[in-house]
Design a protein around this motif. Structure first.
Motif, PDB file in Angstrom:
ATOM      1  N   LEU A  10     -82.608  18.707  11.810  1.00  0.00           N
ATOM      2  CA  LEU A  10     -82.785  20.042  12.379  1.00  0.00           C
ATOM      3  C   LEU A  10     -83.888  20.746  11.605  1.00  0.00           C
ATOM      4  O   LEU A  10     -83.756  20.996  10.400  1.00  0.00           O
ATOM      5  N   LEU A  11     -84.971  21.047  12.289  1.00  0.00           N
ATOM      6  CA  LEU A  11     -86.165  21.612  11.673  1.00  0.00           C
ATOM      7  C   LEU A  11     -86.363  23.045  12.152  1.00  0.00           C
ATOM      8  O   LEU A  11     -86.351  23.301  13.360  1.00  0.00           O
ATOM      9  N   ASP A  12     -86.539  23.962  11.218  1.00  0.00           N
ATOM     10  CA  ASP A  12     -86.826  25.353  11.545  1.00  0.00           C
ATOM     11  C   ASP A  12     -88.281  25.630  11.207  1.00  0.00           C
ATOM     12  O   ASP A  12     -88.665  25.654  10.032  1.00  0.00           O
ATOM     13  N   THR A  13     -89.105  25.825  12.226  1.00  0.00           N
ATOM     14  CA  THR A  13     -90.540  25.988  12.009  1.00  0.00           C
ATOM     15  C   THR A  13     -90.947  27.439  11.781  1.00  0.00           C
ATOM     16  O   THR A  13     -92.133  27.724  11.606  1.00  0.00           O
ATOM     17  N   ASP A  14     -89.995  28.347  11.788  1.00  0.00           N
ATOM     18  CA  ASP A  14     -90.273  29.728  11.403  1.00  0.00           C
ATOM     19  C   ASP A  14     -89.979  29.936   9.917  1.00  0.00           C
ATOM     20  O   ASP A  14     -90.808  30.449   9.165  1.00  0.00           O
ATOM     21  N   CYS A  15     -88.786  29.521   9.500  1.00  0.00           N
ATOM     22  CA  CYS A  15     -88.397  29.655   8.090  1.00  0.00           C
ATOM     23  C   CYS A  15     -88.881  28.475   7.244  1.00  0.00           C
ATOM     24  O   CYS A  15     -88.788  28.515   6.019  1.00  0.00           O
ATOM     25  N   TRP A  16     -89.355  27.415   7.896  1.00  0.00           N
ATOM     26  CA  TRP A  16     -89.781  26.191   7.238  1.00  0.00           C
ATOM     27  C   TRP A  16     -88.680  25.608   6.357  1.00  0.00           C
ATOM     28  O   TRP A  16     -88.779  25.557   5.134  1.00  0.00           O
ATOM     29  N   THR A  17     -87.610  25.201   7.041  1.00  0.00           N
ATOM     30  CA  THR A  17     -86.519  24.488   6.398  1.00  0.00           C
ATOM     31  C   THR A  17     -86.189  23.258   7.239  1.00  0.00           C
ATOM     32  O   THR A  17     -86.534  23.179   8.427  1.00  0.00           O
ATOM     33  N   ALA A  18     -85.508  22.324   6.623  1.00  0.00           N
ATOM     34  CA  ALA A  18     -85.051  21.129   7.328  1.00  0.00           C
ATOM     35  C   ALA A  18     -83.660  20.766   6.841  1.00  0.00           C
ATOM     36  O   ALA A  18     -83.370  20.865   5.646  1.00  0.00           O
ATOM     37  N   ALA A  19     -82.808  20.353   7.761  1.00  0.00           N
ATOM     38  CA  ALA A  19     -81.451  19.936   7.426  1.00  0.00           C
ATOM     39  C   ALA A  19     -81.184  18.569   8.042  1.00  0.00           C
ATOM     40  O   ALA A  19     -81.388  18.375   9.243  1.00  0.00           O
ATOM     41  N   TYR A  20     -80.745  17.622   7.209  1.00  0.00           N
ATOM     42  CA  TYR A  20     -80.432  16.270   7.678  1.00  0.00           C
ATOM     43  C   TYR A  20     -78.989  16.208   8.150  1.00  0.00           C
ATOM     44  O   TYR A  20     -78.084  16.714   7.481  1.00  0.00           O
ATOM     45  N   HIS A  21     -78.786  15.566   9.289  1.00  0.00           N
ATOM     46  CA  HIS A  21     -77.451  15.478   9.881  1.00  0.00           C
ATOM     47  C   HIS A  21     -77.092  14.028  10.189  1.00  0.00           C
ATOM     48  O   HIS A  21     -77.962  13.213  10.496  1.00  0.00           O
ATOM     49  N   ARG A  22     -75.780  13.728  10.140  1.00  0.00           N
ATOM     50  CA  ARG A  22     -75.241  12.453  10.623  1.00  0.00           C
ATOM     51  C   ARG A  22     -74.083  12.773  11.559  1.00  0.00           C
ATOM     52  O   ARG A  22     -73.274  13.672  11.296  1.00  0.00           O
ATOM     53  N   THR A  23     -73.999  12.012  12.650  1.00  0.00           N
ATOM     54  CA  THR A  23     -73.002  12.258  13.677  1.00  0.00           C
ATOM     55  C   THR A  23     -72.230  10.971  13.968  1.00  0.00           C
ATOM     56  O   THR A  23     -72.828   9.921  14.234  1.00  0.00           O
ATOM     57  N   ASP A  24     -70.913  11.049  13.905  1.00  0.00           N
ATOM     58  CA  ASP A  24     -70.063   9.913  14.268  1.00  0.00           C
ATOM     59  C   ASP A  24     -70.205   9.610  15.756  1.00  0.00           C
ATOM     60  O   ASP A  24     -70.367  10.531  16.575  1.00  0.00           O
TER      61      ASP A  24
END
Length: 244
Positions: free
Chosen positions: A203-217
């Protein structure tokens, strides 16, 4: 706020893609970007193409997609990948082929650079070391770029006057991208190879410039059963529960 879900390397795994799309909907991402290899090792190429066609704002072509299109010789692939590509060519619909035919391996007009494999070689290069990342960052047109292809969730960064560094990224890792140059790999939806069998995405936020890695079962057993039912190489099913 622009929140973008980035996915890659789906490889015909409908079970994994459906689970990720549900997770993306739950976090209310504004857009979905796909970095390629929609088809490949899995048993549901048409279903995966239809879902990406419906939900993705941006979609790239990967080397396995190119093989199914007939644009790459199959002898450049491993035996399992070659057999899967031949099977997919026989099974995939013309509508799906027409969609794949319009895709390119890179897109450079978004807020970040998007490549299936790397900025130096959008089709084939695996960016797995800081040295490779350094060379790729040297040719970047953007400060931040996303790559796929390696099936491993990871990131590389380079600050002013410093060499590139990088590491694999576990689920729930949060990155501040506000400074420095970055290469981000969301990992693989359909066939992770970093030891975690869960579907990977970013999940990438191009306004705040953050990224969060996710894993989904997801239903790994169902995906493996579909591969076996299609009489694809058994190894492609066996590796799913191990994330390898």
């Amino acid at each position: 706020m622009m929140r973008v879900a980035v996915v890659s390397d789906i490889h015909g795994n409908r079970h994994a893609l459906e689970a990720v799309l549900d997770a993306v909907e739950a976090v209310t991402a504004d857009e979905l970007w796909c970095l390629g290899d929609i088809v490949g090792y899995g048993a549901d190429p048409d279903a995966c193409v239809a879902l990406i066609r419906r939900y993705a704002t941006v979609s790239l072509v990967g080397n396995h997609d190119l093989a199914v299109r007939g644009d790459l010789p199959l002898d450049e692939f491993s035996r399992g990948a070659e057999l899967a590509a031949r099977w997919t060519r026989e099974q995939i619909s013309q509508e799906s082929l027409d969609y794949l035919a319009q895709l390119e391996p890179q897109k450079l007009d978004e807020a970040v650079g998007l490549y299936h494999a790397s900025p130096r070689d959008p089709v084939w290069e695996y960016v797995l070391s800081p040295l490779q990342a350094e060379l790729c960052i040297d040719v970047l047109r953007h400060r931040v770029a996303c790559v796929g292809h390696s099936h491993i969730a990871l990131s590389f960064t380079r600050g002013a006057g410093a060499p590139a560094t990088g590491e694999t990224r576990a689920a729930d890792t949060f990155l501040d991208l506000s400074t420095g140059e970055w290469l981000l790999n969301p990992g693989s939806v359909g066939q992770p190879r970093d030891g975690d069998p869960r579907a990977a995405w970013l999940l990438l936020d191009t306004d705040c410039w953050t990224a969060a890695y996710h894993r989904t079962d997801y239903d790994v057993a169902g995906a493996a059963a579909a591969i076996r039912q299609a009489r694809l190489p058994d190894s492609l099913a066996e590796r799913l529960p191990h994330g390898q």
